[in-house]
Write a protein that holds these residues in place. Structure first.
Motif, PDB file in Angstrom:
ATOM      1  N   SER A 110     -15.281  66.709  21.807  1.00  0.00           N
ATOM      2  CA  SER A 110     -15.231  68.102  21.356  1.00  0.00           C
ATOM      3  C   SER A 110     -13.843  68.691  21.560  1.00  0.00           C
ATOM      4  O   SER A 110     -13.319  69.415  20.698  1.00  0.00           O
ATOM      5  N   ALA A 111     -13.223  68.396  22.699  1.00  0.00           N
ATOM      6  CA  ALA A 111     -11.878  68.920  22.992  1.00  0.00           C
ATOM      7  C   ALA A 111     -10.852  68.367  22.001  1.00  0.00           C
ATOM      8  O   ALA A 111      -9.971  69.101  21.521  1.00  0.00           O
ATOM      9  N   LEU A 112     -10.957  67.087  21.707  1.00  0.00           N
ATOM     10  CA  LEU A 112     -10.017  66.475  20.761  1.00  0.00           C
ATOM     11  C   LEU A 112     -10.197  67.069  19.367  1.00  0.00           C
ATOM     12  O   LEU A 112      -9.211  67.329  18.657  1.00  0.00           O
ATOM     13  N   THR A 113     -11.436  67.307  18.970  1.00  0.00           N
ATOM     14  CA  THR A 113     -11.698  67.910  17.657  1.00  0.00           C
ATOM     15  C   THR A 113     -11.100  69.311  17.592  1.00  0.00           C
ATOM     16  O   THR A 113     -10.482  69.694  16.581  1.00  0.00           O
ATOM     17  N   GLN A 114     -11.259  70.095  18.666  1.00  0.00           N
ATOM     18  CA  GLN A 114     -10.698  71.450  18.692  1.00  0.00           C
ATOM     19  C   GLN A 114      -9.180  71.413  18.674  1.00  0.00           C
ATOM     20  O   GLN A 114      -8.530  72.233  18.018  1.00  0.00           O
ATOM     21  N   ARG A 115      -8.624  70.439  19.387  1.00  0.00           N
ATOM     22  CA  ARG A 115      -7.161  70.304  19.376  1.00  0.00           C
ATOM     23  C   ARG A 115      -6.646  70.026  17.960  1.00  0.00           C
ATOM     24  O   ARG A 115      -5.643  70.599  17.526  1.00  0.00           O
ATOM     25  N   LEU A 116      -7.352  69.186  17.243  1.00  0.00           N
ATOM     26  CA  LEU A 116      -6.961  68.895  15.855  1.00  0.00           C
ATOM     27  C   LEU A 116      -7.135  70.124  14.971  1.00  0.00           C
ATOM     28  O   LEU A 116      -6.300  70.395  14.096  1.00  0.00           O
ATOM     29  N   ALA A 117      -8.205  70.875  15.181  1.00  0.00           N
ATOM     30  CA  ALA A 117      -8.439  72.074  14.376  1.00  0.00           C
ATOM     31  C   ALA A 117      -7.327  73.092  14.566  1.00  0.00           C
ATOM     32  O   ALA A 117      -7.029  73.880  13.652  1.00  0.00           O
ATOM     33  N   GLU A 119      -4.167  72.358  15.117  1.00  0.00           N
ATOM     34  CA  GLU A 119      -2.875  71.828  14.667  1.00  0.00           C
ATOM     35  C   GLU A 119      -2.404  72.549  13.404  1.00  0.00           C
ATOM     36  O   GLU A 119      -3.199  72.887  12.525  1.00  0.00           O
ATOM     37  N   ARG A 120      -1.095  72.756  13.319  1.00  0.00           N
ATOM     38  CA  ARG A 120      -0.516  73.353  12.114  1.00  0.00           C
ATOM     39  C   ARG A 120      -0.747  72.429  10.915  1.00  0.00           C
ATOM     40  O   ARG A 120      -0.487  71.235  11.001  1.00  0.00           O
ATOM     41  N   GLY A 121      -1.227  72.983   9.812  1.00  0.00           N
ATOM     42  CA  GLY A 121      -1.465  72.203   8.608  1.00  0.00           C
ATOM     43  C   GLY A 121      -2.878  71.694   8.462  1.00  0.00           C
ATOM     44  O   GLY A 121      -3.234  71.135   7.422  1.00  0.00           O
ATOM     45  N   VAL A 122      -3.711  71.866   9.512  1.00  0.00           N
ATOM     46  CA  VAL A 122      -5.114  71.425   9.451  1.00  0.00           C
ATOM     47  C   VAL A 122      -5.985  72.596   9.014  1.00  0.00           C
ATOM     48  O   VAL A 122      -5.932  73.676   9.597  1.00  0.00           O
ATOM     49  N   VAL A 123      -6.773  72.391   7.955  1.00  0.00           N
ATOM     50  CA  VAL A 123      -7.666  73.460   7.483  1.00  0.00           C
ATOM     51  C   VAL A 123      -9.108  73.222   7.915  1.00  0.00           C
ATOM     52  O   VAL A 123      -9.893  74.173   7.998  1.00  0.00           O
ATOM     53  N   GLN A 124      -9.450  71.989   8.189  1.00  0.00           N
ATOM     54  CA  GLN A 124     -10.804  71.685   8.660  1.00  0.00           C
ATOM     55  C   GLN A 124     -10.743  70.479   9.596  1.00  0.00           C
ATOM     56  O   GLN A 124     -10.028  69.507   9.327  1.00  0.00           O
ATOM     57  N   ALA A 125     -11.485  70.550  10.680  1.00  0.00           N
ATOM     58  CA  ALA A 125     -11.641  69.415  11.583  1.00  0.00           C
ATOM     59  C   ALA A 125     -13.056  69.458  12.150  1.00  0.00           C
ATOM     60  O   ALA A 125     -13.460  70.453  12.758  1.00  0.00           O
ATOM     61  N   GLY A 126     -13.790  68.418  11.898  1.00  0.00           N
ATOM     62  CA  GLY A 126     -15.161  68.341  12.403  1.00  0.00           C
ATOM     63  C   GLY A 126     -15.457  66.939  12.872  1.00  0.00           C
ATOM     64  O   GLY A 126     -14.822  65.971  12.433  1.00  0.00           O
ATOM     65  N   ILE A 147     -14.145  61.628  13.600  1.00  0.00           N
ATOM     66  CA  ILE A 147     -13.545  62.961  13.502  1.00  0.00           C
ATOM     67  C   ILE A 147     -12.926  63.050  12.111  1.00  0.00           C
ATOM     68  O   ILE A 147     -12.058  62.231  11.756  1.00  0.00           O
ATOM     69  N   LEU A 148     -13.362  64.009  11.311  1.00  0.00           N
ATOM     70  CA  LEU A 148     -12.897  64.170   9.939  1.00  0.00           C
ATOM     71  C   LEU A 148     -11.927  65.341   9.859  1.00  0.00           C
ATOM     72  O   LEU A 148     -12.239  66.444  10.327  1.00  0.00           O
ATOM     73  N   VAL A 149     -10.749  65.116   9.260  1.00  0.00           N
ATOM     74  CA  VAL A 149      -9.702  66.135   9.222  1.00  0.00           C
ATOM     75  C   VAL A 149      -9.234  66.345   7.794  1.00  0.00           C
ATOM     76  O   VAL A 149      -8.883  65.381   7.091  1.00  0.00           O
ATOM     77  N   ARG A 150      -9.232  67.594   7.375  1.00  0.00           N
ATOM     78  CA  ARG A 150      -8.714  67.993   6.060  1.00  0.00           C
ATOM     79  C   ARG A 150      -7.415  68.755   6.270  1.00  0.00           C
ATOM     80  O   ARG A 150      -7.337  69.667   7.097  1.00  0.00           O
ATOM     81  N   LEU A 151      -6.355  68.372   5.511  1.00  0.00           N
ATOM     82  CA  LEU A 151      -5.039  68.983   5.651  1.00  0.00           C
ATOM     83  C   LEU A 151      -4.731  69.895   4.467  1.00  0.00           C
ATOM     84  O   LEU A 151      -5.313  69.759   3.384  1.00  0.00           O
ATOM     85  N   ALA A 152      -3.815  70.818   4.683  1.00  0.00           N
ATOM     86  CA  ALA A 152      -3.477  71.817   3.658  1.00  0.00           C
ATOM     87  C   ALA A 152      -2.301  71.345   2.811  1.00  0.00           C
ATOM     88  O   ALA A 152      -1.461  70.556   3.255  1.00  0.00           O
ATOM     89  N   GLY A 153      -2.244  71.846   1.557  1.00  0.00           N
ATOM     90  CA  GLY A 153      -1.080  71.642   0.718  1.00  0.00           C
ATOM     91  C   GLY A 153      -1.217  70.519  -0.282  1.00  0.00           C
ATOM     92  O   GLY A 153      -2.282  69.907  -0.439  1.00  0.00           O
ATOM     93  N   ASP A 154      -0.083  70.252  -0.978  1.00  0.00           N
ATOM     94  CA  ASP A 154      -0.074  69.188  -1.972  1.00  0.00           C
ATOM     95  C   ASP A 154       0.120  67.835  -1.286  1.00  0.00           C
ATOM     96  O   ASP A 154       0.127  67.741  -0.053  1.00  0.00           O
TER      97      ASP A 154
END
Length: 753
Positions: A110-117, A119-126, A147-154
């Motif tokens: 849970s802590a690692l997921t929150q840390r990723l959420a 992060e600059r440039g991360v729009v979703q982390a679950g 842990i699934l991470v979605r990033l922002a931008g092109d």
């Protein structure tokens, strides 16, 4: 017309006539007289080019496989701009030595997921620990969570964010050992591998190219001149790519093929000009006149050849994906650069060297008194004898070789096409190993869902419609779960109520659904699933995106545009070869014979890289049962251009002899004799440069290098050595026929110097 068994051509006089004062000849004389100025300008350009182009790979784009304005592209664009959601770019695999539901593991996850959420440039982390312990995010043995991470931008912004995040996350975090995979992690490793493989290929091919040039010329100085122009072309190609990137998006993967193409063609073009220059010196011309004649004859052929290669590459401009278009932009520019280096810098260098072109002759170490190859060009050597033997029995030779090439091409009838995923990486790659864990330990493809966007619906007012639609999709064979704003659904039933993760489906207007399946996205079954989902009744307008949908749209677009690309290649070949020869039959012959050699190459692609045969010969790779969808198109355009390159050089000498003697058989035999050794050497040089990519750890580069090397080899041997003389003997004087109106047109606008 004489008998093919008796016609002979007499050696030319050692006192050559004056060189006609025409355009290219005047250019050659000017370059010879201004040699120091030309070389100083070249040196100055080189000093500027090296630092300017040295960091080109870090500036180019990684993506470009998406079809702009396609349904999948519009769906993904809406997900980015309106929802800041969609398929995860990164999938982190967090493994523990114990059950991941223990308190310590859950806390760390849970802590690692929150840390990723955060992060600059991360729009979703679950993750498994933050998404209600969804069973599909837990491995079969219960010791690994996702842990699934979605990033922002092109694509470029996503790549930069991932490059910053992944190194900090991969490794040990308390009881968890974390590795990274997912679409972006795979592409990052492909890009890194591509850069390393290019450097390795250049180090491997450079010495081999020098050895081949030494075998051809016998002189260290003569062998060094084409290599010098080749180095200029490679450095120039980096500058071209850097400049192009300021105007249009250029794929980073174009560096590999344009560098190889620039090096190969520059050496090829220089090889022909230097050989002609040595011939003219052997005929008694002084240095300035030898350069003028070499630029007038071989230089004209180089110009025409560069034009044919460039037009073949331009066919890729009909495809909207900038991944392919960037190969066209950069390839055309690099071909032009190789031709200009051979036509401008090389004659100036030859003028400085003068008759010292044969200095440091290594053959004298083994054989005293050896004469330069140019002085022996009028002997009836191997290629003349081969041509005469073929022309005595042209039909059996033609049928036998054609049947062989067709037989080699038959496997292509069962070709299957997909897109590059983690399996193009070597087995030791962390991203590939991570993806294999997902395949083996997890039932679903959480990292590659279909994204079903309803852009116009009011999700709150039509929540019942969204629910019904999600339930309906969850009953489609192959779909294991549908996540929506109103909850999660499987087999037509709600399996989880809406939770914190459901907020990602909400916006001021519209909503979307994440459709999880048990199917590989790039498989035939995965593509069929896209068609099935798109065919389902929907409550409103629907756009289906995701990896599998991108591939479906790419295949459809490539299929629609391919006839246009082939038409451009065929039409340009017909027009240019007509302008070059004044014949209608020769261009048709060139197209048919080039297609025959390419047929065999494409069959080999399927037999080796799709089916997995002969891996011991080309290097180990993962067999997926598919070919990368872009590679055959790129290979066709490049290989066809290279085939036309050799066709032009052969035809130039055949035409020269035919105009001098009027004897078709003699012209073919002597044309092949004067170019056979050179075309073989040129093909060996290009094949060596390309075959170095067989050492690549990336399957698409390995496929491209081996395929193009095979195409060049077949064309320079079976096609040029047997099929061309057989066909031209059967056609006889009809080779040079054209209707009277076209003949008059050729006399006015034909490409004669």
């Amino acid at each position: 017309m004489g008998s093919p068994s008796t016609v002979r051509n007499q050696p030319e006089s050692q006192t050559a006539p004056p060189v006609p004062a025409r355009g290219l000849a005047r250019l050659g004389r000017w370059l010879a007289h201004r040699r120091i100025l030309v070389l100083l300008i070249t040196l100055a350009a080189l000093i500027v080019a090296v630092p300017f182009g040295s960091d080109v790979e870090s500036r180019l784009s990684e993506g470009g496989i998406t079809v702009p304005a396609s349904e999948s592209a519009r769906a993904d664009e809406l997900l980015n701009t309106r929802f800041e959601g969609g398929s995860p770019h990164l999938v982190f695999i967090a493994a523990a030595d114990t059950d991941i539901d223990t308190a310590q593991v859950s806390s760390e996850g849970s802590a690692l997921t929150q840390r990723l959420a955060d992060e600059r440039g991360v729009v979703q982390a679950g993750s498994y620990w933050t998404l209600d312990k969804a069973p599909t995010l837990r491995s079969k043995d219960g010791r690994t969570g996702l842990i699934l991470v979605r990033l922002a931008g092109d694509e470029d912004q996503v790549r930069k964010a991932a490059a910053r995040i992944v190194p900090d996350v991969v490794g040990e975090h308390g009881p968890l050992k974390v590795t990274a995979t997912g679409v972006t992690a795979v592409r990052m490793e492909i890009e890194k591998g591509s850069e390393e493989d290019l450097a390795k290929a250049e180090l491997l091919s450079g010495p081999l190219v020098l050895v081949i040039l030494l075998l051809v010329f016998g002189s260290v100085v003569a062998a060094s001149t084409p290599l010098a122009v080749g180095i200029l072309a490679v450095i120039g190609s980096f500058v071209v790519l850097r400049l192009l990137d300021m105007v249009v998006q250029v794929s980073v993967f174009s560096v590999n093929i344009t560098t190889a193409l620039g090096l190969g063609l520059a050496i090829d073009y220089s090889l022909f000009i230097v050989t002609r220059y040595r011939e003219e010196l052997a005929r008694g011309r002084d240095v300035s006149e030898a350069i003028a004649e070499s630029v007038r004859t071989a230089g004209r052929t180089v110009l025409f050849s560069a034009l044919t290669v460039a037009l073949s590459l331009s066919a890729m401009l009909v495809f909207p994906m900038y991944h392919l278009r960037s190969f066209a932009y950069s390839g055309i520019a690099v071909v032009a650069l190789a031709a200009l280096g051979s036509l401008l810098a090389l004659p100036a260098l030859l003028a400085v060297l003068g008759r010292r072109i044969d200095a440091l002759n290594v053959r004298r170490l083994f054989r005293r008194g050896a004469k330069p190859a140019a002085a022996r060009s009028d002997r009836e050597g191997f290629w003349h004898k081969l041509a005469m033997a073929v022309m005595r029995r042209p039909l059996p030779f033609a049928l036998a070789v054609a049947a062989l090439l067709v037989a080699l091409g038959l496997p292509f009838l069962r070709a299957e096409f997909g897109d590059s995923d983690d399996r193009v990486l070597p087995a030791s790659s962390p991203a590939h190993q991570g993806a294999q864990v997902l395949r083996e330990e997890f039932d679903n493809r959480e990292g590659s869902p279909l994204n079903v966007v309803l852009p116009d619906i009011d999700p709150q007012a039509a929540s019942t419609k969204v629910t019904d639609y999600a339930k309906q999709l969850s009953t489609v064979p192959g779909i294991t779960r549908v996540d929506a704003l109103t909850g999660s659904y499987s087999e037509g039933k709600q399996v989880a109520p809406p939770g914190a993760a459901s907020d990602r489906f909400e916006a001021d207007k519209g909503t979307w659904l994440s459709v999880i399946s048990d199917t590989e996205p790039y498989s035939e079954r995965g593509m069929d699933l896209v068609d099935t989902v798109r065919a389902q009744p929907a409550p409103d307008r629907v756009l289906v995106g995701g990896q599998a949908a991108l591939l479906v749209d790419s295949k459809a677009t490539l299929g629609d545009r391919l006839p246009w690309a082939l038409g451009i290649i065929a039409a340009s070949t017909m027009v240019l070869l007509f302008l070059f020869t004044g014949s209608l039959l020769i261009p048709l012959k060139a197209i048919v014979l080039n297609l025959l050699s390419l047929t065999a190459t494409f069959g080999a692609m399927v037999y080796v890289f799709q089916d997995g045969h002969l891996r011991w010969l080309v290097g180990d790779f993962t067999v997926t049962g598919m070919l990368d969808i872009d590679t055959p198109i790129l290979m066709f355009c490049v290989a066809f251009g290279l085939s036309m390159d050799y066709e032009v050089f052969l035809l130039s000498r055949i035409k020269e002899e035919y105009h001098r003697t009027g004897d078709n058989v003699s012209a073919v035999a002597w044309g092949l004799e004067r170019t056979g050794r050179l075309v073989t050497a040129a093909a060996a040089l290009v094949a060596t440069v390309l075959l170095a990519f067989a050492t690549s750890s990336l399957t698409p580069l390995k496929l491209l290098g081996v395929g193009l090397a095979l195409a060049v080899t077949l064309d320079a041997t079976l096609v040029r050595g047997i099929l061309v003389p057989a066909f031209m003997r059967l056609a006889g004087r009809a080779n040079w026929w054209a209707p009277r109106p076209l003949d008059r047109l050729h006399q006015k606008i034909g490409l004669d110097d």
